[in-house]
Scaffold this motif. Structure first.
Motif, PDB file in Angstrom:
ATOM      1  N   ALA A  46       6.502   2.886  10.138  1.00 37.39           N
ATOM      2  CA  ALA A  46       6.834   1.680   9.257  1.00 37.39           C
ATOM      3  C   ALA A  46       7.457   1.806   8.008  1.00 37.39           C
ATOM      4  N   LEU A  55      -4.164  -2.541  11.599  1.00 39.82           N
ATOM      5  CA  LEU A  55      -4.610  -1.092  11.847  1.00 39.82           C
ATOM      6  C   LEU A  55      -6.076  -0.675  11.806  1.00 39.82           C
ATOM      7  N   ILE A  67       3.866  -3.217   8.701  1.00 43.32           N
ATOM      8  CA  ILE A  67       2.623  -3.121   9.379  1.00 43.32           C
ATOM      9  C   ILE A  67       1.617  -3.498   8.362  1.00 43.32           C
ATOM     10  N   THR A  68       0.333  -3.750   8.779  1.00 41.57           N
ATOM     11  CA  THR A  68      -0.572  -4.273   7.727  1.00 41.57           C
ATOM     12  C   THR A  68      -2.011  -3.363   8.046  1.00 41.57           C
ATOM     13  N   ARG A  69      -2.335  -2.947   6.954  1.00 50.05           N
ATOM     14  CA  ARG A  69      -3.709  -2.398   7.081  1.00 50.05           C
ATOM     15  C   ARG A  69      -4.831  -2.753   7.955  1.00 50.05           C
ATOM     16  N   GLY A  87       3.077  -4.626  14.503  1.00 48.07           N
ATOM     17  CA  GLY A  87       3.907  -4.896  13.257  1.00 48.07           C
ATOM     18  C   GLY A  87       4.885  -5.893  13.473  1.00 48.07           C
ATOM     19  N   GLU A 108       0.797  -1.326   0.081  1.00 45.77           N
ATOM     20  CA  GLU A 108       0.081  -0.057   0.039  1.00 45.77           C
ATOM     21  C   GLU A 108       0.653   1.258  -0.163  1.00 45.77           C
ATOM     22  N   SER A 109       1.862   0.944   0.793  1.00 48.71           N
ATOM     23  CA  SER A 109       2.726   2.243   0.877  1.00 48.71           C
ATOM     24  C   SER A 109       4.250   2.036   1.190  1.00 48.71           C
ATOM     25  N   VAL A 169       3.651  -0.753   4.403  1.00 51.37           N
ATOM     26  CA  VAL A 169       2.461  -0.835   4.908  1.00 51.37           C
ATOM     27  C   VAL A 169       1.758  -1.846   3.832  1.00 51.37           C
ATOM     28  N   PRO A 216      -1.578   5.718   9.910  1.00 49.93           N
ATOM     29  CA  PRO A 216      -0.368   4.712   9.855  1.00 49.93           C
ATOM     30  C   PRO A 216       1.121   5.392   9.976  1.00 49.93           C
TER      31      PRO A 216
END
Length: 804
Positions: A696, A674, A669-671, A770, A498-499, A699, A691
């Protein structure tokens, strides 16, 4: 006779109400912004009253105080004031002028050092000290001929040996001896027998020995009176620190029994006013002062203004609190409530929440045996120890001030936690230091949580702390739903990036990698990640948002077109730039890298010499600092030091080098996790966490919301990017601290998300969110936003079946 309105005559309930109202006016630092400050570290230092500071301010402006080593009017004014305060100190402790003298020193530690040096200058001395001693007393052993650490039974055994003349050489068998102990343990508040003074003196007389007594009264007199009116039963030397009683000034004293003053006769050092005449040209000769003891021991110019402040402190304490006797009764009542409240806490399975470290000879509520300190460790519902570091982190974001760790009392800690010397050495060899986050080793805590009360503490402080423990360590939290069954593999169920975020400057803002841009991944992490840091110009320590949240407003940008790292400050100010190339001309002493401290490690860095850079950062953070870069040519490498290891145990043969990251090269980390965390936060009226607060690098998110699996990353062993992309090994969960409460846009602090994490994500006593990761395959390959990711679970077969 005292009027009914004075603090001394109030009953406990009225006195507590009086203190609560009085401190709103006199101790504004304890009111503060919401939530109100709960200060529970009075054993270390107590706050100073507004009235004290106002009095000191008026005294400074109302009279002229000069150096007392002169005959000018201002000097005479200082001399007279000093002697007046010296007599007030003696009266404060009931000591007769003819029997005692007061020597002003920096603090209690300096007082103990002065006594030790006086004995050392003669024929040396044997030293016996109690196991409950503060390190200030323990350190005296290093200047003694021989030393012996004893507990209560050891004191009795030593007294018998002393009386019967059975001491052997190496145990103080010859020459003078010094026996020292604390009037009150600074670890658990146990009050030790004052009767030892007289017993040691009488026993030494029978055994024909010269034995002196040294009492550390610093802890006791902070909340309880010390009566030295019976000179025969009083210690030879009493050391104390006035800031522990009054909050100000930072000054200490040794109260010396004049019959023991001769130990200083052979003291060699002199300076300032401790000498009458000196010849140094052609002949080395001097005549030391021969008057009062304090004239011979107070080297240099006395801290005149601190002694003046002490005069104001004595007046203020009497007016606000009535007496130390009144303070003692009040704090004893509070300590009993705190102790009883903590010991009453139980889990649903009837396991105790707290292990309180109370000495068998002490009883809360009985002031002769117990002071207003409670030392304890927390346990979870399974009986496992909770990390003291986690307690302190939570307390910090709730504006509760307490102390954790070894509290400078090695004997007390070893006894309370059943730590043998070999275990202490093993912990040290494993990298543990006082203040380390990894504070449960080999199944035992390495320190305690210490809560200490003071004159201006109230029942409200006790109640709020008990509520805090109840909320975060006892309350039942609904368990997280188990992860959903693994879906059938397919593109629509896959994870994707994602990012991507790199943090060129450690603990400063992040730089988001634009969508579609490839970014190189290396063994030490994403390219350009944590390559620079901001270092304190004096201490050399790398700064962190934990102490300096405004670092979040420092926004770096990697400009590859111009070859510059550009840095702006969102709070205002100009932009600065530094070349991405390692031009030796940019650094101070380019051939000699300097050491910076990062997470306790000593790291070689290249420090920028530009005053423009230093001025920019110093102005932004309001601390003297400058920029430094990791020295990539250093022969000293750091490696990943993740505290929580996964079940499969990473291959130790694979190097995982670090640059300036804290624990691992990459953080993921994962969405879905979160989102689940934010649902919990919002259900209790809190603000969802962005986030960015988790800082992190990567993501990951599911392509289909219907297939979200919160906390699935807990079971990952590795992640792979694309079909032929790099593969990362998951090293373990990321242990979180209160830094996640810093808003990365405003630099403001909040309680969330750490408060909710502490309730829902505590694993093995640690708060996790995370996972840490490191490259194991595909060095130099790229990753990009939107790329598919395959995650492999710990329980998967060798075929690497995807979790997602």
């Amino acid at each position: 006779m005292a009027s009914p309105a004075t603090p001394n005559t109030m009953d406990p309930d009225h006195y507590n109400t009086y203190i609560s109202h009085m401190r709103q006016q006199q101790y504004p630092m304890l009111s503060g912004p919401s939530p109100e400050t709960i200060y529970l570290d009075h054993a270390a230092a107590t706050p100073a009253a507004r009235l004290l500071l106002d009095r000191f301010h008026s005294s400074m402006l109302g009279s002229l105080y000069g150096n007392p080593h002169s005959a000018s009017p201002s000097s005479m004014n200082s001399s007279q004031m000093v002697e007046r305060v010296r007599q007030r100190v003696l009266r404060f402790f009931g000591a007769e002028t003819g029997e005692f003298d007061v020597v002003f020193v920096a603090n209690a530690t300096a007082g103990g050092k002065l006594v030790a040096e006086g004995l050392r200058e003669g024929e040396g001395f044997g030293y016996v000290y109690h196991a409950d001693s503060h390190t200030s007393l323990v350190g005296v052993r290093e200047v003694a001929k021989d030393s012996r650490c004893v507990g209560d039974e050891g004191v009795e055994a030593w007294l018998r040996e002393l009386e019967e003349g059975e001491l052997e050489e190496g145990e103080g068998g010859e020459g003078r001896m010094l026996f020292s102990w604390p009037a009150q343990s600074n670890m658990n508040g146990r009050r030790l027998p004052m009767e030892w003074c007289g017993r040691v003196r009488e026993t030494a007389r029978k055994g024909g020995r010269e034995v002196f007594t040294l009492l550390d009264a610093a802890g006791l007199v902070s909340t309880s009176p010390l009566d030295l009116s019976d000179a025969d039963a009083a210690p030879d030397f009493t050391i104390l620190s006035f800031y522990k009683i009054f909050g100000f000034p930072d000054l200490g004293a040794v109260i010396v029994k004049k019959s023991a003053a001769h130990i200083f006769d052979r003291r060699k050092f002199f300076g300032g006013g401790t000498v009458d005449m000196v010849a140094c040209m052609g002949e080395q000769w001097h005549a030391k002062k021969s008057g009062e003891l304090h004239d011979r021991l107070e080297d240099g110019t006395l801290p005149v203004h601190s002694i003046l402040a002490l005069d104001a402190a004595l007046d203020t304490h009497d007016e606000l609190f009535g007496s130390l006797e009144r303070v003692s009764r009040h704090t004893a009542m509070l300590a009993k409530e705190l102790h009883d409240g903590l010991t009453a806490l139980k889990y649903a399975n009837e396991r105790a929440v707290c292990k309180v470290h109370k000495h068998a000879a002490s009883t809360y509520g009985k002031r002769k045996t117990q002071g207003p300190i409670v030392a304890f460790n927390l346990l979870d519902a399974h009986g496992d120890w909770v990390s003291n570091s986690e307690v302190e982190k939570l307390a910090t974001i709730h504006n509760i001030h307490l102390r954790t760790g070894g509290v400078c009392n090695p004997g007390g800690i070893a006894s309370a936690l059943d730590l043998a010397p070999w275990e202490i050495k093993e912990n040290f060899s494993a990298g543990h230091r006082c203040g380390s986050e990894d504070d449960v080793l080999n199944g035992k805590p390495t320190g305690v949580v210490r809560v200490s009360l003071g004159a201006m503490s109230t029942m409200g402080d006790v109640e709020r702390f008990l509520e805090f423990v109840q909320e975060f360590f006892v309350c039942k939290v609904p368990p997280e739903p188990a992860p959903m069954p693994c879906p059938v593999r397919g593109p629509q169920q896959r994870l994707y990036v994602e990012s991507l975020t790199v943090y060129p400057i450690k603990s400063c803002g992040g730089m988001r990698v634009p969508c579609g841009t490839s970014w190189e991944i290396r063994s030490e992490g994403l390219a350009w990640d944590r390559e620079w840091c901001v270092v304190h110009q004096g201490a050399g320590k790398a700064l962190s948002q934990k102490q300096y949240p405004r670092m979040a407003l420092l926004r770096p940008h990697l400009d590859f077109k111009s070859g510059m790292l550009r840095l702006t400050f969102a709070g205002g100010g100009n932009e600065i730039s530094v070349p991405l190339s390692r031009n030796p001309a940019l650094y101070t002493e380019p051939l000699k890298p300097r050491n910076a401290s990062v997470c306790g490690d000593s790291i070689e860095t290249l420090t920028y010499s530009s005053p423009t850079i230093a001025d920019f950062l110093t102005l932004a953070l309001d601390v003297p600092c400058t920029l430094a870069r990791f020295n990539s040519t250093s022969s000293t490498l750091r490696h990943s030091k993740v505290h929580l290891k996964p079940a499969h145990q990473p291959d130790p043969s694979i190097p995982r080098p670090l640059m300036l990251s804290n624990e691992s090269p990459i953080l993921i980390i994962t969405r879905s996790s979160l989102n689940r965390l934010n649902e919990t936060i919002k259900s209790h009226g809190g603000k969802a966490a962005h986030p960015s607060v988790f800082r992190a690098n990567i993501v990951l998110a599911e392509s289909s919301p219907g297939f979200e699996q919160p906390w699935a990353e807990d079971e990952w062993s590795s992640v792979k990017f694309g079909g032929e992309g790099p593969r990362l090994e998951v090293l373990g969960g990321c242990r979180r601290c209160q830094m996640v409460c810093v808003d990365q846009e405003s630099a403001e602090r909040d309680r969330e998300p750490f408060s909710t994490l502490a309730k829902t994500r505590r694993v093995g006593g640690r708060v996790l969110f995370g996972v840490h990761a490191a490259l194991v395959e595909g060095r130099g390959k790229d990753v990009r936003v939107g790329e598919w990711v395959e995650a492999v679970g710990k329980a998967d077969g060798e075929d690497g079946t995807s979790v997602q």
